[in-house]
Scaffold this motif. Structure first.
Motif, PDB file in Angstrom:
ATOM      1  N   LYS A   1       0.840  -1.202   0.000  1.00 26.94           N
ATOM      2  CA  LYS A   1       0.000   0.000   0.000  1.00 26.94           C
ATOM      3  C   LYS A   1       0.875   1.251   0.000  1.00 26.94           C
ATOM      4  O   LYS A   1       0.617   2.203  -0.763  1.00 26.94           O
ATOM      5  CB  LYS A   1      -0.921  -0.005   1.218  1.00 26.94           C
ATOM      6  CG  LYS A   1      -1.837   1.207   1.328  1.00 26.94           C
ATOM      7  CD  LYS A   1      -2.767   1.065   2.524  1.00 26.94           C
ATOM      8  CE  LYS A   1      -3.706   2.266   2.631  1.00 26.94           C
ATOM      9  NZ  LYS A   1      -2.969   3.508   2.961  1.00 26.94           N
ATOM     10  N   ASP A   2       1.920   1.254   0.823  1.00 30.83           N
ATOM     11  CA  ASP A   2       2.813   2.410   0.875  1.00 30.83           C
ATOM     12  C   ASP A   2       3.608   2.558  -0.422  1.00 30.83           C
ATOM     13  O   ASP A   2       3.831   3.678  -0.900  1.00 30.83           O
ATOM     14  CB  ASP A   2       3.766   2.275   2.065  1.00 30.83           C
ATOM     15  CG  ASP A   2       3.032   2.311   3.397  1.00 30.83           C
ATOM     16  OD1 ASP A   2       1.963   2.936   3.467  1.00 30.83           O
ATOM     17  OD2 ASP A   2       3.520   1.688   4.354  1.00 30.83           O
ATOM     18  N   VAL A   3       4.042   1.433  -0.974  1.00 35.99           N
ATOM     19  CA  VAL A   3       4.770   1.475  -2.244  1.00 35.99           C
ATOM     20  C   VAL A   3       3.878   2.058  -3.335  1.00 35.99           C
ATOM     21  O   VAL A   3       4.293   2.909  -4.131  1.00 35.99           O
ATOM     22  CB  VAL A   3       5.265   0.069  -2.635  1.00 35.99           C
ATOM     23  CG1 VAL A   3       5.828   0.067  -4.059  1.00 35.99           C
ATOM     24  CG2 VAL A   3       6.323  -0.410  -1.650  1.00 35.99           C
ATOM     25  N   ASN A   4       2.624   1.621  -3.377  1.00 34.42           N
ATOM     26  CA  ASN A   4       1.703   2.113  -4.396  1.00 34.42           C
ATOM     27  C   ASN A   4       1.470   3.614  -4.266  1.00 34.42           C
ATOM     28  O   ASN A   4       1.364   4.337  -5.269  1.00 34.42           O
ATOM     29  CB  ASN A   4       0.368   1.375  -4.295  1.00 34.42           C
ATOM     30  CG  ASN A   4       0.468  -0.057  -4.771  1.00 34.42           C
ATOM     31  OD1 ASN A   4       1.523  -0.496  -5.208  1.00 34.42           O
ATOM     32  ND2 ASN A   4      -0.617  -0.784  -4.666  1.00 34.42           N
ATOM     33  N   GLU A   5       1.367   4.086  -3.031  1.00 33.63           N
ATOM     34  CA  GLU A   5       1.161   5.514  -2.820  1.00 33.63           C
ATOM     35  C   GLU A   5       2.377   6.308  -3.306  1.00 33.63           C
ATOM     36  O   GLU A   5       2.232   7.406  -3.875  1.00 33.63           O
ATOM     37  CB  GLU A   5       0.877   5.785  -1.354  1.00 33.63           C
ATOM     38  CG  GLU A   5      -0.496   5.279  -0.914  1.00 33.63           C
ATOM     39  CD  GLU A   5      -0.736   5.440   0.581  1.00 33.63           C
ATOM     40  OE1 GLU A   5       0.220   5.835   1.298  1.00 33.63           O
ATOM     41  OE2 GLU A   5      -1.858   5.167   1.035  1.00 33.63           O
ATOM     42  N   ALA A   6       3.574   5.750  -3.099  1.00 29.02           N
ATOM     43  CA  ALA A   6       4.781   6.422  -3.579  1.00 29.02           C
ATOM     44  C   ALA A   6       4.798   6.467  -5.106  1.00 29.02           C
ATOM     45  O   ALA A   6       5.132   7.496  -5.711  1.00 29.02           O
ATOM     46  CB  ALA A   6       6.026   5.700  -3.052  1.00 29.02           C
ATOM     47  N   ILE A   7       4.424   5.368  -5.739  1.00 27.58           N
ATOM     48  CA  ILE A   7       4.382   5.326  -7.201  1.00 27.58           C
ATOM     49  C   ILE A   7       3.331   6.296  -7.736  1.00 27.58           C
ATOM     50  O   ILE A   7       3.561   7.016  -8.723  1.00 27.58           O
ATOM     51  CB  ILE A   7       4.108   3.890  -7.674  1.00 27.58           C
ATOM     52  CG1 ILE A   7       5.355   3.016  -7.426  1.00 27.58           C
ATOM     53  CG2 ILE A   7       3.727   3.856  -9.160  1.00 27.58           C
ATOM     54  CD1 ILE A   7       5.144   1.548  -7.671  1.00 27.58           C
ATOM     55  N   ALA A   8       2.185   6.337  -7.078  1.00 29.89           N
ATOM     56  CA  ALA A   8       1.144   7.288  -7.481  1.00 29.89           C
ATOM     57  C   ALA A   8       1.670   8.724  -7.410  1.00 29.89           C
ATOM     58  O   ALA A   8       1.347   9.565  -8.262  1.00 29.89           O
ATOM     59  CB  ALA A   8      -0.086   7.117  -6.602  1.00 29.89           C
ATOM     60  N   GLY A   9       2.491   9.004  -6.400  1.00 36.44           N
ATOM     61  CA  GLY A   9       3.068  10.334  -6.273  1.00 36.44           C
ATOM     62  C   GLY A   9       3.976  10.686  -7.438  1.00 36.44           C
ATOM     63  O   GLY A   9       3.924  11.803  -7.973  1.00 36.44           O
ATOM     64  N   PHE A  10       4.818   9.739  -7.847  1.00 35.08           N
ATOM     65  CA  PHE A  10       5.693   9.991  -8.998  1.00 35.08           C
ATOM     66  C   PHE A  10       4.873  10.191 -10.273  1.00 35.08           C
ATOM     67  O   PHE A  10       5.206  11.049 -11.099  1.00 35.08           O
ATOM     68  CB  PHE A  10       6.679   8.837  -9.177  1.00 35.08           C
ATOM     69  CG  PHE A  10       7.806   8.841  -8.193  1.00 35.08           C
ATOM     70  CD1 PHE A  10       8.740   9.869  -8.182  1.00 35.08           C
ATOM     71  CD2 PHE A  10       7.936   7.827  -7.261  1.00 35.08           C
ATOM     72  CE1 PHE A  10       9.787   9.889  -7.269  1.00 35.08           C
ATOM     73  CE2 PHE A  10       8.980   7.834  -6.348  1.00 35.08           C
ATOM     74  CZ  PHE A  10       9.893   8.863  -6.348  1.00 35.08           C
ATOM     75  N   TRP A  11       3.831   9.397 -10.453  1.00 35.11           N
ATOM     76  CA  TRP A  11       2.997   9.547 -11.647  1.00 35.11           C
ATOM     77  C   TRP A  11       2.285  10.895 -11.656  1.00 35.11           C
ATOM     78  O   TRP A  11       2.144  11.535 -12.701  1.00 35.11           O
ATOM     79  CB  TRP A  11       1.986   8.400 -11.728  1.00 35.11           C
ATOM     80  CG  TRP A  11       2.607   7.112 -12.187  1.00 35.11           C
ATOM     81  CD1 TRP A  11       3.867   6.935 -12.664  1.00 35.11           C
ATOM     82  CD2 TRP A  11       1.990   5.822 -12.217  1.00 35.11           C
ATOM     83  NE1 TRP A  11       4.091   5.614 -12.984  1.00 35.11           N
ATOM     84  CE2 TRP A  11       2.955   4.915 -12.713  1.00 35.11           C
ATOM     85  CE3 TRP A  11       0.741   5.344 -11.847  1.00 35.11           C
ATOM     86  CZ2 TRP A  11       2.682   3.556 -12.880  1.00 35.11           C
ATOM     87  CZ3 TRP A  11       0.455   3.998 -12.014  1.00 35.11           C
ATOM     88  CH2 TRP A  11       1.426   3.105 -12.521  1.00 35.11           C
ATOM     89  N   SER A  12       1.848  11.344 -10.496  1.00 33.27           N
ATOM     90  CA  SER A  12       1.171  12.642 -10.412  1.00 33.27           C
ATOM     91  C   SER A  12       2.114  13.775 -10.824  1.00 33.27           C
ATOM     92  O   SER A  12       1.695  14.757 -11.446  1.00 33.27           O
ATOM     93  CB  SER A  12       0.651  12.886  -8.992  1.00 33.27           C
ATOM     94  OG  SER A  12      -0.326  11.931  -8.643  1.00 33.27           O
ATOM     95  N   LYS A  13       3.384  13.633 -10.494  1.00 33.39           N
ATOM     96  CA  LYS A  13       4.354  14.678 -10.807  1.00 33.39           C
ATOM     97  C   LYS A  13       4.539  14.875 -12.308  1.00 33.39           C
ATOM     98  O   LYS A  13       4.956  15.964 -12.739  1.00 33.39           O
ATOM     99  CB  LYS A  13       5.707  14.351 -10.168  1.00 33.39           C
ATOM    100  CG  LYS A  13       5.733  14.496  -8.654  1.00 33.39           C
ATOM    101  CD  LYS A  13       7.105  14.125  -8.104  1.00 33.39           C
ATOM    102  CE  LYS A  13       7.133  14.236  -6.579  1.00 33.39           C
ATOM    103  NZ  LYS A  13       8.457  13.830  -6.030  1.00 33.39           N
ATOM    104  N   VAL A  14       4.264  13.852 -13.116  1.00 29.19           N
ATOM    105  CA  VAL A  14       4.411  14.009 -14.571  1.00 29.19           C
ATOM    106  C   VAL A  14       3.073  14.310 -15.239  1.00 29.19           C
ATOM    107  O   VAL A  14       2.967  14.291 -16.469  1.00 29.19           O
ATOM    108  CB  VAL A  14       5.067  12.772 -15.217  1.00 29.19           C
ATOM    109  CG1 VAL A  14       6.481  12.581 -14.688  1.00 29.19           C
ATOM    110  CG2 VAL A  14       4.227  11.507 -15.006  1.00 29.19           C
ATOM    111  N   GLY A  15       2.043  14.582 -14.428  1.00 29.32           N
ATOM    112  CA  GLY A  15       0.786  15.030 -14.997  1.00 29.32           C
ATOM    113  C   GLY A  15      -0.316  14.005 -15.080  1.00 29.32           C
ATOM    114  O   GLY A  15      -1.376  14.279 -15.652  1.00 29.32           O
ATOM    115  N   LEU A  16      -0.121  12.831 -14.497  1.00 30.08           N
ATOM    116  CA  LEU A  16      -1.161  11.805 -14.514  1.00 30.08           C
ATOM    117  C   LEU A  16      -2.148  12.025 -13.364  1.00 30.08           C
ATOM    118  O   LEU A  16      -1.752  12.420 -12.268  1.00 30.08           O
ATOM    119  CB  LEU A  16      -0.542  10.413 -14.385  1.00 30.08           C
ATOM    120  CG  LEU A  16       0.229   9.909 -15.607  1.00 30.08           C
ATOM    121  CD1 LEU A  16       1.157   8.776 -15.211  1.00 30.08           C
ATOM    122  CD2 LEU A  16      -0.722   9.462 -16.703  1.00 30.08           C
TER     123      LEU A  16
END
Length: 499
Positions: free
Chosen positions: A347-362
């Motif tokens: 769950k924590d890993v997924n939240e971190a990945i979601a954060g990186f994706w958000s930074k590129v505009g997703l």
């Protein structure tokens, strides 16, 4: 000896319907048809078979059952038991992942030649049969024909019988299962070192830790973040090495309407993640490491490993350009998150990945789900995962042959695929059929290496971590020799007591 675990899965004692989590629960009472050594290689020194031989194209297999094996009621193990086992694992009631379905679809006939020899004929060649019959990839357990015919499978739930190193004693649903040592076990080197074994269900990690501190448990499952705490408390950390890798998979990417059908979009998702930062944050050295550059489902311990492949780089600017090239329109990207016993950190890993994706505009949404619910949705023809949906951190067993994982993750449902996550399943079907005929290991290894490179260039999935399964041990445990590469077969009989 008491072992406290986070999950028992379904707590059913019908082996052909197990999911991998169930092996920690009922596995101790059974022998696998083909055994494995501690390094994860198949071995004729453990398991029910002392030999297995294919014909020239692996469409026919001859199995030699070892002599001297006994069921826990004293009856002899015979070739009829092996025939019964194969037919049962290929029956309509068998639901053990992709292995049972593949066996059912491909089994032409199986017959006992004599008391210790069985011949199995397939409809199509399959060089991967030994791996599927062993503990790491398929986990097919030898079943007692005479006992099942006597009590039925319903009766087996209260009166199970095996030939393994531990004898069933009793169980309390939702609480525990108890065994006693099989002192007459055929393999003297694997006779249990403890007289009794209690496997206790304790889903909450704090509860398990308290049990270890009080002496109520001798061995407990722990998550990566518990490693330094357990060490500071004076407990030994025991690991099962290279058990699972986690990766991002793309549901229904074979559908041209899905964003993940496009190479540019998949590549953008990969380049947008600073995976080194993810690994540093969530995986201490004992817990695992970043995967090698191999494409899923390859790794450093599989056939087809290519040491020249580098992990995907972190390049957010290129990721942004690729999203534009792919025509990303701001649609919500759903990350289906399932927390498994093998991935408590996910769950924590997924939240971190979601954060990186958000930074590129997703635009990202995390959807929490139980695995059974998610799998039910996947199996429905009308499942609409939404654009670019990904399930992240899917814990996949590190299967050395590659073929079992290729079938489960990449192939079409008609060919035994389970998850619909490869963008071109018909090609995966063709590749699997080609590989299944290559009997020579070196030749198959070279062809797999070529496929590894092709999949790497396709960005068909995104590797995350190669993980170890972690346990903390109290002072009554002096050592352990589990099978590397499999997290669900815990080889309790190899746990050594402190002198």
């Amino acid at each position: 000896m008491t072992v406290a675990l986070a999950s028992f899965s379904k707590e059913k004692l019908y082996p052909p319907a197990f999911d991998p989590g169930g092996l920690v629960y009922f596995g101790p009472m059974f022998d696998f048809v083909i055994g494995a050594a501690p390094d994860g290689s198949l071995s004729n020194e453990t398991g029910a078979l002392e030999a297995w031989e294919p014909n020239d194209d692996a469409s026919e297999w001859t199995f030699t059952l070892r002599s001297g094996m006994k069921w826990h009621d004293g009856e002899d193990v015979t070739a009829d038991d092996l025939v019964f086992t194969i037919n049962e694992f290929a029956s309509p009631d068998a639901t053990c992942g992709g292995v049972c379905g593949a066996l059912a679809a491909n089994l032409a006939s199986v017959e006992a030649v004599d008391e210790h020899t069985v011949k199995m004929t397939l409809k199509a060649p399959d060089v991967n049969i030994p791996a599927q019959f062993g503990p790491i990839e398929g986990s097919i357990m030898l079943l007692p024909q005479h006992h099942v015919e006597k009590v039925g499978w319903d009766g087996f739930e209260s009166d199970p019988l095996g030939s393994g190193p531990w004898k069933f004693v009793s169980r309390e649903l939702g609480q525990s299962i108890s065994y006693e040592a099989n002192d007459d076990y055929w393999n003297e080197g694997h006779q249990p070192k403890f007289k009794k074994l209690d496997v206790v269900l304790a889903p909450d990690q704090n509860t398990r830790v308290a049990m270890l501190k009080s002496g109520e448990a001798d061995l407990i499952a722990i998550s990566p973040d518990q490693v330094p705490v357990s060490q500071s408390d004076g407990f030994d950390i025991l690991t099962v090495e290279n058990t699972v890798f986690s990766e991002i998979l793309f549901f229904k990417s074979s559908d041209p309407e899905e964003l993940t059908h496009k190479l540019e979009f998949r590549k953008a998702l990969a380049l947008a993640i600073d995976m080194d930062e993810v690994i540093e944050a969530f995986y201490p050295e004992e817990a695992g490491k970043r995967t090698s550059g191999d494409a899923v489902p390859f790794s450093e311990t599989t056939l087809g490993h290519d040491p020249d492949l580098e992990p995907y780089p972190y390049d957010p600017e290129e990721a942004k350009a690729l999203l534009k090239e792919a025509g990303y329109d701001g649609s919500t990207i759903k990350i289906w998150t399932v927390t498994f016993p093998d991935g408590p950190e996910q769950k924590d890993v997924n939240e971190a990945i979601a954060g990186f994706w958000s930074k590129v505009g997703l635009k990202v949404e995390i959807v929490q789900s139980e695995f059974a619910t998610l799998k039910e949705q996947i199996d429905k023809d009308g499942f609409d995962p939404a654009p670019g949906v990904a399930v992240t951190g899917f814990p996949t067993s590190n299967r050395p042959s590659v073929l079992t994982n290729m079938q489960s993750l990449m192939m079409s449902p008609d060919a035994g695929g389970s998850y619909r996550t490869y963008w071109d399943p018909k090609t995966a079907d063709t590749l699997h059929a080609e590989l299944a005929k290559i009997v020579d290991d070196a030749t198959r290894d070279e062809r797999l290496r070529e496929i590894n490179r092709e999949l790497y260039e396709q960005y068909w999935s995104i590797p995350i971590a190669m993980k170890n399964t972690l346990y903390a041990a109290g002072d009554r445990i002096d050592g352990w020799e589990p099978i590397s590469g499999i997290s669900k077969v815990l080889s309790y009989e190899t746990l050594r007591p402190t002198e």
